[in-house]
Design an enzyme around this catalytic site. Sequence first.
Site, PDB file in Angstrom:
ATOM      1  CB  SER A 278     115.480  62.114  20.424  1.00  0.00           C
ATOM      2  OG  SER A 278     114.591  62.140  21.512  1.00  0.00           O
ATOM      3  CG  ASP A 422     117.321  59.928  23.074  1.00  0.00           C
ATOM      4  OD1 ASP A 422     118.048  60.409  22.185  1.00  0.00           O
ATOM      5  OD2 ASP A 422     116.225  60.414  23.390  1.00  0.00           O
TER       6      ASP A 422
END
Length: 573
Positions: A278, A422
């Site tokens: 991320s 993610d």
Amino acid sequence: MRGQRGELSNKSFNPRNIWTAIISHQLSGDKICASSQLKQEESIIPEPEGIFHSSCNRTKIGENYFQTCSHINQYFKGQSGLNEDIESQKTPERLKSSSFTDYFCNPTSAIPGLLGAYRKLGPLSQTSNPKIAMSDPQATLNKKLVLNRKQADEMTRVLMGSLRLASAPETLTSRVEAFNEHLIHYPSCKALIWKEKTAVTLLRQRQNYKHDQELQAALRETLALIGYADPVKGHGIRVLSIDGGGTRGVVPLQILKLLEDETGKKIHQMFDYICGVSTGAVLAFMLGLARFSIEECADMYRQFGSEVFRQNPLVGTVKMGWSHSYYNTETWESILREKLGERVLIKTARDDFSPKVSAVSTVVNWGTSPKAFVFRNYNHKPGSVSRYAGGSGYQMWQAVRASSAAPGYFQEFTLQNDIHQDGGIILNNPCALAVHESRLLWPNQDFQCVLSLGTGRYDSAKKGPATSTSLRAKISNVICSATDTEGVHTLLDDLLAPDVYFRFNPMLSTDVSLDENRPQALDQLQRDTQNYLERNRLKLARLCLVLSAERSAVRRTKDWISEKAWEMKQRLM
């Protein structure tokens, strides 16, 4: 007439010639003109010099005596006369037509010729001819043909042979570039390269042409494609792992700035392997591959707060119900394209002193449970199989976009029929993955430093009621459990030595969300980080000493001997 047309069975099929012959026959009916024209075409066939000489004798199935004698002459002339004989066998374009008799007499070679001519692919797509392909491999690759496994291996052998025969740097560079394009489309061919000991040839060429920068860059890409890893920068493997956390990425950014100030080196010069999830993937790619400065990265995080994480509550609520994303995903993608560009990951291996870098995402459409996916700027050597799926043929912005597709914040990212979310969903602390990947790249090296950077943690001192928890608290507990980073830290802290493993994850005074954009909250985040670093000055000093330790003369000699022994082993295998 039928026998004469059968002479051209081995030439590529041209449908226009057939229709021209049919119309000419129907209009004039003059077979003598066609026969005389064919005799003129026969007269321009060159006479090969060698043991055998061509004649007018022909077989009934269309295979001529000229090709047989030319093949035997080439065999006795050896490799030196190969290119000359190939040029001598070239005939005018009008000799490349075939008659219907050829397709009845010799269907094995004629039918592929018919299909190839219909699709306008040329003779190299119809039949495999390594000798002709070796003269211009780039022209073959430009056709962008889809080859099966056997054809891909044959083309790999052709390209390997062209690399061995190249002598001029310009010629070698063009052939290496063609070789790289082939490996990108057919990565499984790297096993054949190691089997044929071409890796040793590539290393020799890199040593022989040290002053040709363009050739050196192309060879670095080739070695990365086949899974070869250069020796580590220090006396052991140096690993950097960065957690996910949205705008809390300013926390590891401050620690990295302190390391650069203390050591006098850039991040990409200090570490051999950099991995992020991320917001950690954003930092890993910007610092390790795009070579941004710490200040430029800090400016980008401020841009996040002003452009990405700023949304009208009503509009965001509508978008959540419509696309499951509160913020504008298109704005986020445009920033990534501007900052990182569309460069393919494996192409970053061309840069000098480029570390191995990876970003982790979560694929949610592979079975019932989500799976980790690793975007790499390297490939593994044949036989070194990673526990994590991944690839190196993706663009830089795509990798970061997939790794940062947090559910509820941004839309899912579809890439080659895979749905990415993610990476923090299952691996918010990718340090264990980084250790695993590094071990595959350098199996015989010890770890010199494993640095794991968190994005801050908050634990309230208040005690909840002893009755029951609310639904919101239950959902929050599930999310915290899924994105926990301290479990991996506890495991690695027990397995690795204290002077090898370092973990920095400041305790925050307030709970900071992933999409925090208030200036006062970000300022407080930086103050908490500075206070944490002040309390851990001795630990930071030990880390700087470890990262500053370079390879000694004895270590460099040992590495040189190991490399030469490896080359000798590859030749004898």
